[in-house]
Design a protein around this motif. Structure first.
Motif, mmCIF file in Angstrom:
data_model
loop_
_atom_site.group_PDB
_atom_site.id
_atom_site.type_symbol
_atom_site.label_atom_id
_atom_site.label_comp_id
_atom_site.label_asym_id
_atom_site.label_seq_id
_atom_site.Cartn_x
_atom_site.Cartn_y
_atom_site.Cartn_z
ATOM 1 N N HIS A 150 0.829 -1.211 0.000
ATOM 2 C CA HIS A 150 0.000 0.000 0.000
ATOM 3 C C HIS A 150 0.863 1.261 0.000
ATOM 4 N N ALA A 209 1.067 4.127 -2.985
ATOM 5 C CA ALA A 209 0.768 5.540 -2.735
ATOM 6 C C ALA A 209 1.959 6.426 -3.094
ATOM 7 N N MET A 234 -2.474 10.880 -2.849
ATOM 8 C CA MET A 234 -3.083 9.620 -2.432
ATOM 9 C C MET A 234 -2.546 9.217 -1.064
ATOM 10 N N GLU A 235 -3.458 8.810 -0.210
ATOM 11 C CA GLU A 235 -3.102 8.242 1.080
ATOM 12 C C GLU A 235 -3.759 6.876 1.158
ATOM 13 N N ILE A 236 -2.991 5.878 1.576
ATOM 14 C CA ILE A 236 -3.533 4.535 1.752
ATOM 15 C C ILE A 236 -3.195 4.063 3.159
ATOM 16 N N THR A 265 -3.302 0.970 5.660
ATOM 17 C CA THR A 265 -3.449 -0.476 5.703
ATOM 18 C C THR A 265 -4.220 -0.838 6.965
ATOM 19 N N SER A 278 -7.682 -2.010 2.807
ATOM 20 C CA SER A 278 -7.184 -0.634 2.827
ATOM 21 C C SER A 278 -8.325 0.370 2.944
ATOM 22 N N GLU A 279 -7.970 1.539 3.437
ATOM 23 C CA GLU A 279 -8.828 2.717 3.376
ATOM 24 C C GLU A 279 -7.977 3.763 2.683
ATOM 25 N N TRP A 280 -8.484 4.276 1.570
ATOM 26 C CA TRP A 280 -7.659 5.162 0.762
ATOM 27 C C TRP A 280 -8.448 6.372 0.303
ATOM 28 N N ASP A 297 -7.301 -6.144 -7.271
ATOM 29 C CA ASP A 297 -7.468 -4.867 -6.568
ATOM 30 C C ASP A 297 -8.914 -4.438 -6.702
ATOM 31 N N ALA A 301 -10.839 -1.836 -5.449
ATOM 32 C CA ALA A 301 -10.653 -0.557 -4.782
ATOM 33 C C ALA A 301 -11.845 -0.155 -3.924
#
Length: 126
Positions: free
Chosen positions: A11, A15, A64-66, A68, A82-84, A115, A117
């Motif tokens: 992750h 990012a 982008m921020e991911i 885990t 993930s939360e992204w 993936d 998303a």
């Protein structure tokens, strides 16, 4: 940029590549024999479709921020949750909760095979 040698680093590697505009690394993070779901309900597979999906995501300008949520590994397979999001200043351009299946290659690096998303969204139907 190098591909991750640990599943739990997939992750953050993804990012970082997104945020530097490193298209080659973003594309190399994926095993194109798998599936990517760049939009809810629209899974794609194959190299050309992966490339189009990745380029459409990279076209979203921002950071982008991911996060885990978890990464569980057994042998050469791992599943991540993930939360992204992609933000531009205070504006959230997109935000979702995903699920990723990763596979370790013979060279020791990890690639994303599936993936989804939006796979952990509470209102997902599919």
């Amino acid at each position: 940029m190098n591909l991750p040698k640990r599943a739990e680093d997939a992750h953050s590697t993804l990012a970082a590549a997104f945020n530097t505009g490193d298209v080659a690394t973003v594309l190399n993070m994926y095993d194109t024999s798998g599936i990517i779901v760049p939009e809810p309900g629209k899974p794609v597979s194959g190299k050309a479709q992966f490339e189009a999906a990745i380029k459409s995501i990279l076209a979203i300008k921002g950071t982008m921020e991911i996060k885990t949520v978890y990464c569980m590994q057994t042998g050469n397979l791992a599943i991540g949750r993930s939360e992204w999001n992609i933000t531009d200043g205070d504006e959230v351009k997109i935000s979702a909760k995903g699920i990723e299946l990763m596979r370790q290659g013979d060279d020791g690096t990890w690639k994303i095979l599936i993936d989804h998303a939006f796979g952990a969204e509470g209102d997902l139907i599919a």
